[in-house]
Design a protein around this motif. Structure first.
Motif, mmCIF file in Angstrom:
data_model
loop_
_atom_site.group_PDB
_atom_site.id
_atom_site.type_symbol
_atom_site.label_atom_id
_atom_site.label_comp_id
_atom_site.label_asym_id
_atom_site.label_seq_id
_atom_site.Cartn_x
_atom_site.Cartn_y
_atom_site.Cartn_z
ATOM 1 N N LEU A 124 10.346 -9.825 1.689
ATOM 2 C CA LEU A 124 9.127 -9.600 0.851
ATOM 3 C C LEU A 124 8.652 -8.122 1.090
ATOM 4 O O LEU A 124 7.763 -7.613 0.675
ATOM 5 N N SER B 262 4.886 -18.913 -9.377
ATOM 6 C CA SER B 262 5.315 -17.283 -9.134
ATOM 7 C C SER B 262 4.034 -16.513 -8.704
ATOM 8 O O SER B 262 2.798 -16.655 -8.965
ATOM 9 N N LYS B 263 4.212 -15.611 -7.859
ATOM 10 C CA LYS B 263 3.542 -14.638 -7.225
ATOM 11 C C LYS B 263 3.012 -13.465 -8.019
ATOM 12 O O LYS B 263 2.198 -12.664 -7.598
ATOM 13 N N ASN B 264 3.619 -13.354 -9.165
ATOM 14 C CA ASN B 264 3.307 -12.333 -10.311
ATOM 15 C C ASN B 264 3.469 -10.815 -9.606
ATOM 16 O O ASN B 264 2.998 -9.766 -9.808
ATOM 17 N N LYS B 265 4.807 -10.788 -8.722
ATOM 18 C CA LYS B 265 5.145 -9.784 -8.361
ATOM 19 C C LYS B 265 6.550 -9.731 -8.546
ATOM 20 O O LYS B 265 7.368 -10.452 -8.659
ATOM 21 N N GLY C 185 9.629 -18.602 -6.706
ATOM 22 C CA GLY C 185 8.669 -17.890 -7.220
ATOM 23 C C GLY C 185 8.283 -16.574 -6.411
ATOM 24 O O GLY C 185 7.167 -15.834 -6.724
ATOM 25 N N GLN C 186 9.062 -16.106 -5.639
ATOM 26 C CA GLN C 186 8.714 -14.861 -4.612
ATOM 27 C C GLN C 186 9.697 -13.779 -5.444
ATOM 28 O O GLN C 186 10.489 -13.837 -6.073
ATOM 29 N N GLU D 190 11.744 -14.117 4.316
ATOM 30 C CA GLU D 190 10.366 -13.717 4.271
ATOM 31 C C GLU D 190 10.648 -12.072 4.531
ATOM 32 O O GLU D 190 9.581 -11.405 4.147
ATOM 33 N N GLY E 123 7.077 -17.472 -13.934
ATOM 34 C CA GLY E 123 7.586 -18.219 -13.058
ATOM 35 C C GLY E 123 8.925 -18.845 -13.997
ATOM 36 O O GLY E 123 9.849 -18.995 -13.230
#
Length: 535
Positions: free
Chosen positions: A324, A124-127, A339-340, A321, A454
């Motif tokens: 994002l 996970s991207k922590n976003k 994870g996005q 993408e 995540g």
């Protein structure tokens, strides 16, 4: 010391094996082992039974998918490319592998299998996506307006939401707002002043999303511009030796709205062009974000020519993408983007009980594939064809659908409850929204924690309580680790609930000791919730 290290290395290699491009790999299924993964839209068929087969190359079943299988014994299978998998008696057969295959046996249960896979391949991207999608209900104009999206009716829909006592949230303007696909301006015959419309929606407390797709209507001004710049996918004309440089005929794709060309996002210039048009919509009309529809792998022919060579699945991932860049986003088709900070909605469900029963397994399986920011389909169903010819909807189905969605990460309306329901049924739906408001602080805690870890927000029973016999439980789910949610997803008012070990307190204040199988009466306006007080 060296000997100890070699032994440790040996066992590490035994737990995680990378298999190269073999024609076929057969994996023995362990006693009692259950498998999940692949395509979200087949989750009601999970855990997989003998005879199930899916080739994920160019086929993501119209929803989220990933090249990942996870088991209740802690094993996972991953490849960077799509593969075919088949369950045959006591074996799992992997074939048509396009990339290296990873088989990992380090975990002990479903949760550990997921966490091990996520850590290595889709951390996970922590976003976060825009948190307004979680904190307030969503309202999609699709079922009410279908292809007649227009300024007057959109504003009427928004006012009706508030006038009928529903809180404002995200409003999604669906398909057919433009003159044709690929043109990024509101059509003048239906929108006299789209900027003023969006500003009005903002003043009412809404954020506004707009439906977009990667398709371009052929033989239009925009199409000719993109064709000249070679920003579209091309047809090889049956010549497998033809290169993109020599291609001159665009690929024409058959999809649910006819035939169109499609953007080639392997080309950086195509991404720049498309983002420029999206930003134009934001800047000109004050939009907040986009519903990115289509983009399914099966809309990208394997024989098509692109700027860079790509599988149909990779084309689908490149479409993902784009989201994002816009925190207020939603997708229905997805490949390998776990994870996005992308919102994933389940594909359109019909207005029937069978499809309502798919919501829980589909949503929790999306979480197992790394898609934690999930939304069930529209309340009452989003497949508009199942509404055609119906003079009267099934009121109980709409109510139970709202209750089923209420404590999922998001809830989305489309058909207007105030238009199709009696006063008692409408009151029950509004109560479901009020229940969500009560739990929203906890949901927001989970959302933030999920961005970091995540882990799914809505979890299957087997994920949260491994090896207690919940692998086949599809009528209930866990909201985080604290609340067991058991909505009615069938006709009637009697529900069987399976409680794991621990002390539980239900929404009526009664304590129950687990493990237990209990029969409960569920009033028309009740959403059964059990809080875990003590393990």
């Amino acid at each position: 010391m060296i000997k100890v290290f070699k032994i440790a290395l040996f066992f590490a290699l035994m737990l995680c094996t990378t298999v190269q491009l073999y024609a076929q790999t057969t994996i023995a299924i362990k006693n009692g082992e259950k498998w999940f993964g692949g395509a979200v839209n087949d989750a009601h068929l999970m855990p997989f039974a003998d005879g199930y087969s899916l080739n994920m190359y160019g086929d993501t079943r119209g929803n989220q998918a990933a090249p990942l299988l996870v088991s209740t014994k802690g094993r996972f299978i991953w490849s960077e490319e799509p593969f075919k998998f088949t369950f045959q008696k006591n074996s799992l057969v992997i074939s048509d592998v396009k990339g290296a295959l990873v088989i990992d046996s380090a975990g002990k249960n479903l949760r550990e299998a997921f966490k091990n896979a996520a850590k290595r391949f889709f951390p996970s991207k922590n976003k976060l996506p825009d948190t307004f999608l979680f904190s307030k209900p969503q309202y999609n104009t699709w079922i009410e307006l279908v292809y007649n999206q227009n300024q007057k009716d959109i504003l009427n829909y928004a006012h009706a939401i508030i006038d009928n006592g529903f809180p404002p949230g995200v409003i999604m303007i669906d398909d057919n707002w433009a003159d044709y696909y690929g043109r990024f301006d509101f059509r003048a015959d239906r929108f006299s002043n789209a900027t003023a419309m969006v500003d009005t929606l903002h003043s009412l407390g809404f954020k506004v999303m707009l439906w977009v797709s990667p398709f371009v209507s052929p033989d239009t001004e925009v199409f000719r511009e993109l064709l000249d710049k070679k920003l579209l996918l091309f047809d090889n004309g049956g010549d497998t030796t033809k290169t993109w440089a020599k291609a001159d005929k665009p690929a024409i794709i058959s999809w649910w709205n006819g035939y169109s060309s499609v953007m080639d996002f392997t080309n950086p210039e195509a991404i720049t062009w498309f983002r420029g048009r999206l930003d134009h919509m934001v800047n000109t009309y004050h939009l907040d974000g986009f519903k990115f529809d289509a983009g399914d792998a099966d809309f990208y022919p394997a024989t098509a020519l692109s700027y860079k060579k790509a599988t149909p699945n990779e084309h689908s991932r490149l479409w993902a993408e784009l989201g994002l860049f816009y925190p207020l986003n939603e997708y229905r088709a997805m490949w390998k983007m776990g994870g996005q900070p992308l919102v994933q909605r389940l594909r359109d469900k019909k207005h029937n009980w069978e499809d309502l029963q798919k919501l829980i397994p589909h949503l929790t399986t999306a979480g197992l594939l790394g898609y934690q920011f999930t939304c069930p389909d529209m309340i009452g169903g989003g497949e508009y064809g199942s509404f055609i010819g119906k003079d009267k909807l099934d009121e109980q189905l709409v109510v139970r659908s709202a209750q089923c969605s209420a404590l999922m990460p998001m809830m989305q309306f489309s058909v207007a409850p105030w238009r199709v329901l009696s006063k008692p049924s409408l009151a029950a739906v509004k109560k479901a929204v009020e229940i969500r408001a009560k739990y929203t602080p906890y949901i927001m805690q989970l959302v933030k924690a999920s961005a970091a870890s995540g882990e799914p927000i809505a979890r299957s029973m087997e994920y949260e309580f491994p090896n207690q016999g919940f692998a086949n439980a599809q009528g209930q789910f866990m909201l985080g680790s604290k609340y067991l949610v058991a909505p009615m997803v069938a006709t009637g008012n009697t529900k069987t609930v399976f409680l794991p070990k621990g002390t539980w307190q239900n929404d009526l204040g009664k304590k129950v000791k687990g493990p237990a199988k209990i029969e409960i009466e569920v009033a028309a306006d009740r959403l059964p919730v059990f809080e875990l007080l003590k393990n």
